[in-house]
Design a protein around this motif. Structure first.
Motif, short mmCIF file in Angstrom:
data_model
loop_
_atom_site.label_atom_id
_atom_site.label_comp_id
_atom_site.label_asym_id
_atom_site.label_seq_id
_atom_site.Cartn_x
_atom_site.Cartn_y
_atom_site.Cartn_z
N ALA A 150 0.84 -1.21 0.00
CA ALA A 150 0.00 0.00 0.00
C ALA A 150 0.87 1.25 0.00
O ALA A 150 0.54 2.24 -0.66
CB ALA A 150 -0.94 0.00 1.20
N GLU A 151 1.98 1.23 0.72
CA GLU A 151 2.86 2.39 0.74
C GLU A 151 3.47 2.63 -0.63
O GLU A 151 3.56 3.77 -1.09
CB GLU A 151 3.96 2.21 1.78
N ARG A 152 3.87 1.55 -1.30
CA ARG A 152 4.43 1.67 -2.66
C ARG A 152 3.40 2.30 -3.61
O ARG A 152 3.73 3.22 -4.36
CB ARG A 152 4.82 0.31 -3.20
N ASP A 153 2.18 1.81 -3.56
CA ASP A 153 1.12 2.35 -4.41
C ASP A 153 0.86 3.81 -4.10
O ASP A 153 0.69 4.64 -5.00
CB ASP A 153 -0.16 1.55 -4.25
N ALA A 154 0.83 4.16 -2.82
CA ALA A 154 0.55 5.53 -2.41
C ALA A 154 1.68 6.47 -2.83
O ALA A 154 1.42 7.61 -3.22
CB ALA A 154 0.32 5.59 -0.91
N ALA A 155 2.92 6.03 -2.75
CA ALA A 155 4.04 6.87 -3.18
C ALA A 155 3.91 7.20 -4.66
O ALA A 155 4.13 8.34 -5.07
CB ALA A 155 5.37 6.17 -2.90
N GLN A 156 3.55 6.23 -5.44
CA GLN A 156 3.37 6.46 -6.88
C GLN A 156 2.18 7.38 -7.13
O GLN A 156 2.28 8.35 -7.87
CB GLN A 156 3.17 5.13 -7.61
N ARG A 157 1.07 7.09 -6.49
CA ARG A 157 -0.16 7.85 -6.72
C ARG A 157 -0.09 9.27 -6.16
O ARG A 157 -0.39 10.23 -6.85
CB ARG A 157 -1.33 7.10 -6.09
N ASP A 158 0.33 9.40 -4.90
CA ASP A 158 0.26 10.69 -4.22
C ASP A 158 1.49 11.57 -4.44
O ASP A 158 1.38 12.79 -4.46
CB ASP A 158 0.07 10.49 -2.72
N LEU A 159 2.65 10.95 -4.57
CA LEU A 159 3.88 11.72 -4.72
C LEU A 159 4.41 11.71 -6.15
O LEU A 159 5.32 12.47 -6.47
CB LEU A 159 4.96 11.20 -3.77
N GLY A 160 3.90 10.79 -6.96
CA GLY A 160 4.36 10.70 -8.34
C GLY A 160 5.78 10.19 -8.48
O GLY A 160 6.49 10.57 -9.40
N MET A 161 6.20 9.35 -7.54
CA MET A 161 7.56 8.81 -7.62
C MET A 161 7.57 7.32 -7.30
O MET A 161 6.68 6.83 -6.60
CB MET A 161 8.51 9.57 -6.69
N SER A 162 8.56 6.65 -7.83
CA SER A 162 8.70 5.22 -7.57
C SER A 162 9.05 5.02 -6.09
O SER A 162 9.50 5.94 -5.40
CB SER A 162 9.81 4.63 -8.44
N HIS A 163 8.85 3.79 -5.64
CA HIS A 163 9.17 3.49 -4.25
C HIS A 163 10.66 3.64 -3.99
O HIS A 163 11.07 4.11 -2.93
CB HIS A 163 8.70 2.07 -3.89
N LEU A 164 11.48 3.32 -4.96
CA LEU A 164 12.93 3.47 -4.81
C LEU A 164 13.30 4.94 -4.61
O LEU A 164 14.04 5.29 -3.70
CB LEU A 164 13.66 2.90 -6.02
N ARG A 165 12.75 5.81 -5.44
CA ARG A 165 13.04 7.25 -5.32
C ARG A 165 12.51 7.77 -3.97
O ARG A 165 13.17 8.56 -3.31
CB ARG A 165 12.44 8.03 -6.45
N TYR A 166 11.33 7.33 -3.57
CA TYR A 166 10.75 7.72 -2.28
C TYR A 166 11.68 7.31 -1.14
O TYR A 166 11.99 8.11 -0.26
CB TYR A 166 9.37 7.06 -2.14
N THR A 167 12.18 6.08 -1.18
CA THR A 167 13.08 5.59 -0.15
C THR A 167 14.38 6.40 -0.13
O THR A 167 14.90 6.71 0.94
CB THR A 167 13.38 4.09 -0.35
N MET A 168 14.88 6.76 -1.30
CA MET A 168 16.10 7.57 -1.38
C MET A 168 15.88 8.94 -0.73
O MET A 168 16.74 9.43 0.00
CB MET A 168 16.55 7.72 -2.83
N HIS A 169 14.73 9.53 -0.96
CA HIS A 169 14.41 10.82 -0.34
C HIS A 169 14.32 10.67 1.18
O HIS A 169 14.80 11.53 1.92
CB HIS A 169 13.10 11.39 -0.89
N LEU A 170 13.71 9.59 1.65
CA LEU A 170 13.61 9.36 3.10
C LEU A 170 15.00 9.23 3.71
O LEU A 170 15.27 9.80 4.77
CB LEU A 170 12.80 8.11 3.40
N ARG A 171 15.86 8.49 3.06
CA ARG A 171 17.24 8.34 3.57
C ARG A 171 17.93 9.69 3.65
O ARG A 171 18.66 9.96 4.61
CB ARG A 171 18.03 7.38 2.70
N GLY A 172 17.70 10.54 2.66
CA GLY A 172 18.29 11.88 2.69
C GLY A 172 17.77 12.72 3.84
O GLY A 172 18.52 13.49 4.45
N LEU A 173 16.51 12.57 4.16
CA LEU A 173 15.93 13.33 5.27
C LEU A 173 16.52 12.95 6.62
O LEU A 173 16.52 13.76 7.55
CB LEU A 173 14.41 13.12 5.32
N LEU A 174 17.04 11.74 6.73
CA LEU A 174 17.60 11.29 8.01
C LEU A 174 18.79 12.13 8.44
O LEU A 174 19.11 12.18 9.63
CB LEU A 174 18.00 9.81 7.92
N SER A 175 19.44 12.81 7.50
CA SER A 175 20.59 13.64 7.86
C SER A 175 20.22 15.12 7.97
O SER A 175 21.10 15.96 8.11
CB SER A 175 21.70 13.46 6.82
#
Length: 65
Positions: A14-39
């Motif tokens: 569901a999170e993968r689907d929502a990232a694509q639908r709501d953010l317009g990005m693949s789950h991989l790109r979403y995860t990369m952005h999250l990792r960047g936010l950690l710093s």
């Protein structure tokens, strides 16, 4: 992005689907952005509990790979 990550999902994928639908990005790109936010101190100040949960979740995935 942090508010999106704070959401809870009822089933796997569901999170993968929502990232694509709501953010317009693949789950991989979403995860990369999250990792960047950690710093980012501002992200930790904004929602520390969500940031801890994201850190723990991402670290668990890394160990499982």
């Amino acid at each position: 992005m942090i508010d999106f990550a704070a959401r809870r999902y009822e089933h796997a994928g569901a999170e993968r689907d929502a990232a694509q639908r709501d953010l317009g990005m693949s789950h991989l790109r979403y995860t990369m952005h999250l990792r960047g936010l950690l710093s980012e101190p501002a992200a930790w100040e904004y929602r520390p509990a969500v940031m801890r949960r994201m850190r723990d979740r991402l670290m668990t995935r890394r160990r499982a790979s």
